[in-house]
Design an enzyme around this catalytic site. Structure first.
Site, PDB file in Angstrom:
ATOM      1  N   TRP A   7      -2.161 -21.396  18.155  1.00  0.00           N
ATOM      2  CA  TRP A   7      -1.946 -19.949  17.998  1.00  0.00           C
ATOM      3  C   TRP A   7      -1.819 -19.332  19.378  1.00  0.00           C
ATOM      4  O   TRP A   7      -2.519 -19.746  20.317  1.00  0.00           O
ATOM      5  CB  TRP A   7      -3.119 -19.307  17.250  1.00  0.00           C
ATOM      6  CG  TRP A   7      -2.870 -19.129  15.787  1.00  0.00           C
ATOM      7  CD1 TRP A   7      -2.505 -17.969  15.156  1.00  0.00           C
ATOM      8  CD2 TRP A   7      -2.953 -20.126  14.744  1.00  0.00           C
ATOM      9  NE1 TRP A   7      -2.353 -18.192  13.804  1.00  0.00           N
ATOM     10  CE2 TRP A   7      -2.624 -19.497  13.525  1.00  0.00           C
ATOM     11  CE3 TRP A   7      -3.264 -21.474  14.728  1.00  0.00           C
ATOM     12  CZ2 TRP A   7      -2.599 -20.163  12.309  1.00  0.00           C
ATOM     13  CZ3 TRP A   7      -3.242 -22.159  13.533  1.00  0.00           C
ATOM     14  CH2 TRP A   7      -2.910 -21.506  12.334  1.00  0.00           C
ATOM     15  N   SER A   8      -0.972 -18.324  19.465  1.00  0.00           N
ATOM     16  CA  SER A   8      -0.638 -17.767  20.779  1.00  0.00           C
ATOM     17  C   SER A   8      -1.850 -17.207  21.528  1.00  0.00           C
ATOM     18  O   SER A   8      -2.138 -17.633  22.646  1.00  0.00           O
ATOM     19  CB  SER A   8       0.421 -16.683  20.595  1.00  0.00           C
ATOM     20  OG  SER A   8       0.585 -15.940  21.759  1.00  0.00           O
ATOM     21  N   ASP A  10      -4.989 -17.464  20.820  1.00  0.00           N
ATOM     22  CA  ASP A  10      -6.030 -18.492  20.933  1.00  0.00           C
ATOM     23  C   ASP A  10      -5.751 -19.384  22.136  1.00  0.00           C
ATOM     24  O   ASP A  10      -6.655 -19.712  22.913  1.00  0.00           O
ATOM     25  CB  ASP A  10      -6.056 -19.394  19.688  1.00  0.00           C
ATOM     26  CG  ASP A  10      -6.433 -18.665  18.410  1.00  0.00           C
ATOM     27  OD1 ASP A  10      -5.760 -17.672  18.084  1.00  0.00           O
ATOM     28  OD2 ASP A  10      -7.387 -19.090  17.731  1.00  0.00           O
ATOM     29  N   GLN A  20       1.595 -12.214  18.779  1.00  0.00           N
ATOM     30  CA  GLN A  20       0.168 -11.845  18.838  1.00  0.00           C
ATOM     31  C   GLN A  20      -0.115 -11.153  20.183  1.00  0.00           C
ATOM     32  O   GLN A  20       0.749 -11.157  21.061  1.00  0.00           O
ATOM     33  CB  GLN A  20      -0.707 -13.104  18.692  1.00  0.00           C
ATOM     34  CG  GLN A  20      -1.067 -13.442  17.259  1.00  0.00           C
ATOM     35  CD  GLN A  20      -2.067 -14.585  17.169  1.00  0.00           C
ATOM     36  OE1 GLN A  20      -2.118 -15.447  18.047  1.00  0.00           O
ATOM     37  NE2 GLN A  20      -2.846 -14.613  16.104  1.00  0.00           N
ATOM     38  N   ASP A  57      -6.293  -9.538  11.472  1.00  0.00           N
ATOM     39  CA  ASP A  57      -5.492  -9.548  10.250  1.00  0.00           C
ATOM     40  C   ASP A  57      -5.836  -8.528   9.169  1.00  0.00           C
ATOM     41  O   ASP A  57      -4.983  -7.812   8.699  1.00  0.00           O
ATOM     42  CB  ASP A  57      -5.556 -10.938   9.619  1.00  0.00           C
ATOM     43  CG  ASP A  57      -5.318 -12.050  10.617  1.00  0.00           C
ATOM     44  OD1 ASP A  57      -5.118 -11.760  11.809  1.00  0.00           O
ATOM     45  OD2 ASP A  57      -5.322 -13.221  10.213  1.00  0.00           O
ATOM     46  N   ARG A 116     -12.778 -14.563   3.732  1.00  0.00           N
ATOM     47  CA  ARG A 116     -11.344 -14.540   4.048  1.00  0.00           C
ATOM     48  C   ARG A 116     -10.693 -13.334   3.365  1.00  0.00           C
ATOM     49  O   ARG A 116     -11.266 -12.727   2.472  1.00  0.00           O
ATOM     50  CB  ARG A 116     -10.677 -15.832   3.522  1.00  0.00           C
ATOM     51  CG  ARG A 116     -11.162 -17.103   4.174  1.00  0.00           C
ATOM     52  CD  ARG A 116     -10.577 -17.316   5.542  1.00  0.00           C
ATOM     53  NE  ARG A 116      -9.133 -17.207   5.585  1.00  0.00           N
ATOM     54  CZ  ARG A 116      -8.427 -17.203   6.729  1.00  0.00           C
ATOM     55  NH1 ARG A 116      -9.028 -17.294   7.897  1.00  0.00           N
ATOM     56  NH2 ARG A 116      -7.109 -17.093   6.706  1.00  0.00           N
ATOM     57  N   GLU A 145     -16.260 -19.034  14.096  1.00  0.00           N
ATOM     58  CA  GLU A 145     -15.090 -18.175  14.316  1.00  0.00           C
ATOM     59  C   GLU A 145     -15.566 -16.723  14.466  1.00  0.00           C
ATOM     60  O   GLU A 145     -15.091 -15.984  15.310  1.00  0.00           O
ATOM     61  CB  GLU A 145     -14.160 -18.335  13.111  1.00  0.00           C
ATOM     62  CG  GLU A 145     -12.832 -17.649  13.245  1.00  0.00           C
ATOM     63  CD  GLU A 145     -11.965 -17.867  11.996  1.00  0.00           C
ATOM     64  OE1 GLU A 145     -12.480 -18.371  10.975  1.00  0.00           O
ATOM     65  OE2 GLU A 145     -10.770 -17.516  12.046  1.00  0.00           O
TER      66      GLU A 145
END
Ligand code: 9WN
Length: 451
Positions: free
Chosen positions: A45-46, A48, A118, A185, A220, A419
């Site tokens: 992921w960008s 990340d 991102q 998100d 989630r 996370e």
């Protein structure tokens, strides 16, 4: 490879935690990219990858450089850096087939990517790599500095794309076309704009995989939220991710104040690197400084006089988005701000008595809408704490940076590298062994002057 020349500056008492963090990065290493998490996120992921590079820089400057070179190989010809670079791994939905970016004129031919972006934290990581290279000296220094000279143009193109394609009216605010582009998100920031996104009957059916990899599906986004996320992908795919066409067809267009703040500080960082290393022209450096000033002014223009928090702007309805989320502190990320500093440490935020640790949750603990286990709707994200700590240090607020670092290291002491964390109990949630959480832990452990 993981500990060159004893360059890891981990204090003795934290050796166990530092070793565990390094082990997480080693296990998630796919060769030339690092999976964002072992099962939930088996790709790059960008944003990340930038924060992962910050941690890798403490272990191996060449490996940190490789991480960002891999990311740049996925850069689109427009300058956009895509939010996912797909590995060979599977088990993540939506995967490359669903994105269908191979038909996009600007997408790279040899790498499979998503079609959105991102937040642009990358220049912050490049700076960290150069600093680590200089501390280590010798070949590490040479490699880090050569990396900046080689890639300065690519980072500049990325910032330029955000400043043009995503700020066509030059308001100093980056527009996003998907909540995923914000990196946050399902933040309540996006509830109003998402309410106007109604998936069409022609939305292809889908089976989620993310809920299989967390302890409880309630951590989630919901299925209804996923339907909207995928509908936006469908809309963008139908115009082959063309920037101009996308602006007209996409059902979600929001000026994102947090991404804008990141673009402002990252542009300053890149300007300094360009100057220091003679990368780019004087004109490029001046342009980056102009971007930094434009986006900082844009961020400040969003502050609500009544709450003192910055706001996103829904470009479709023209309305301000009034939510009490951590993104409201965008001005504090961009530069010193006394009013915001007081709010940040005050009772509605880090000073709230019920918090397990004095760290910024994603939603104010005084907001009755906070959901303590639900992703970006309440939990504490270590990378968000790290970004504010980094910003405070940069502003010369060593006390503020030290407070965030010490509280975060206490939160992370068990070595799960969650996370995100439940704000009132400190329980790790979402994926465990999340790469960027391990990476920022390494950076915190390596910082000189720990109290
Ligand atoms: C969608 C990888 C990414 C982070 C985001 C986080 C989450 C993806 C998902 O995971 O988003 O991009 O599938 O939920 O919200 O910030 O970059 O760690």
């Amino acid at each position: 490879m993981w500990r060159e020349g004893g360059a890891v500056l981990v204090p003795v008492s934290d050796v166990g935690l530092g070793d565990r963090a390094a082990e997480v990065l080693r296990r998630n290493d796919l060769g030339s990219m690092t999976a964002a998490a072992p099962r939930l996120y088996p790709h790059m992921w960008s944003w990340d990858s930038a924060l992962i590079a910050v941690g890798l820089a403490q272990l191996s400057v060449p490996r940190a450089v490789t991480e960002l070179r891999t990311l740049l190989r996925a850069q689109w010809s427009t300058g956009m850096i895509p939010h996912i670079v797909f590995s060979e791994g599977d088990g993540y939905f939506p995967g490359p087939e669903r994105w269908g970016t191979q038909a996009a004129a600007a997408a790279p031919g040899s790498v499979r990517t998503s079609g959105i972006c991102q937040p642009p934290v990358h220049a912050v990581a490049v700076r960290r790599i150069v600093d680590a290279g200089r501390r280590a000296g010798g070949a590490a220094r040479e490699e880090a500095e050569a990396f900046v000279r080689d890639t300065f143009g690519a980072w500049l193109a990325w910032h330029r794309w955000l400043a043009t394609a995503r700020d066509p009216d030059r308001r100093g605010l980056v527009e996003i076309y998907h909540g995923w582009e914000s990196g946050m998100d399902n933040s309540p920031r996006w509830d109003r704009p998402y309410a106007a996104v109604v998936p069409g009957a022609e939305l292809p059916s889908f089976v989620r995989t993310d809920v299989d990899h967390v302890g409880d599906a309630g951590e989630r986004p919901t299925d209804a939220e996923y339907g909207r996320y995928l509908w936006l992908v469908e809309q963008l795919r139908r115009v082959d991710y063309d920037d101009d066409a996308a602006r007209d067809v996409v059902g979600f267009r929001v000026a994102d104040v947090f991404t804008s703040a990141i673009l402002a500080v990252a542009s300053d960082e890149l300007a300094v690197l360009g100057e220091e290393l003679g990368a780019g022209t004087a004109g490029d450096v001046a342009e980056l400084r102009e971007l930094a000033a434009r986006f900082r002014a844009g961020v400040l223009s969003t502050v609500s006089p009544s709450t003192g928090l910055a706001r996103d702007l829904d470009r479709r309805s023209g309305e301000w988005i009034e939510t009490e989320t951590v993104a409201g502190f965008a001005p504090l990320l961009c530069g010193p701000d006394e009013r915001q500093r007081e709010l940040f440490w005050g009772e509605r935020w880090c000073g709230h008595p019920a918090l397990a640790h004095p760290l910024p949750p994603t939603v104010s603990p005084s907001d009755p809408g906070l959901q303590p286990r639900a992703y970006w709707r309440g939990p504490v994200w270590p990378i968000v704490s790290w970004l504010f700590g980094w910003a405070f240090e940069r502003q010369g607020d060593h006390d503020g940076a030290g407070r965030l670092r010490e509280a975060s290291l206490r939160q992370l002491a068990a070595g799960d590298f969650g996370e995100y964390y439940e704000p009132f109990t400190g329980e790790p949630l979402g994926s465990l062994h999340q790469s960027w959480t391990a990476a920022v832990t390494l950076d915190w452990l390596a910082q000189p002057g720990r109290r």
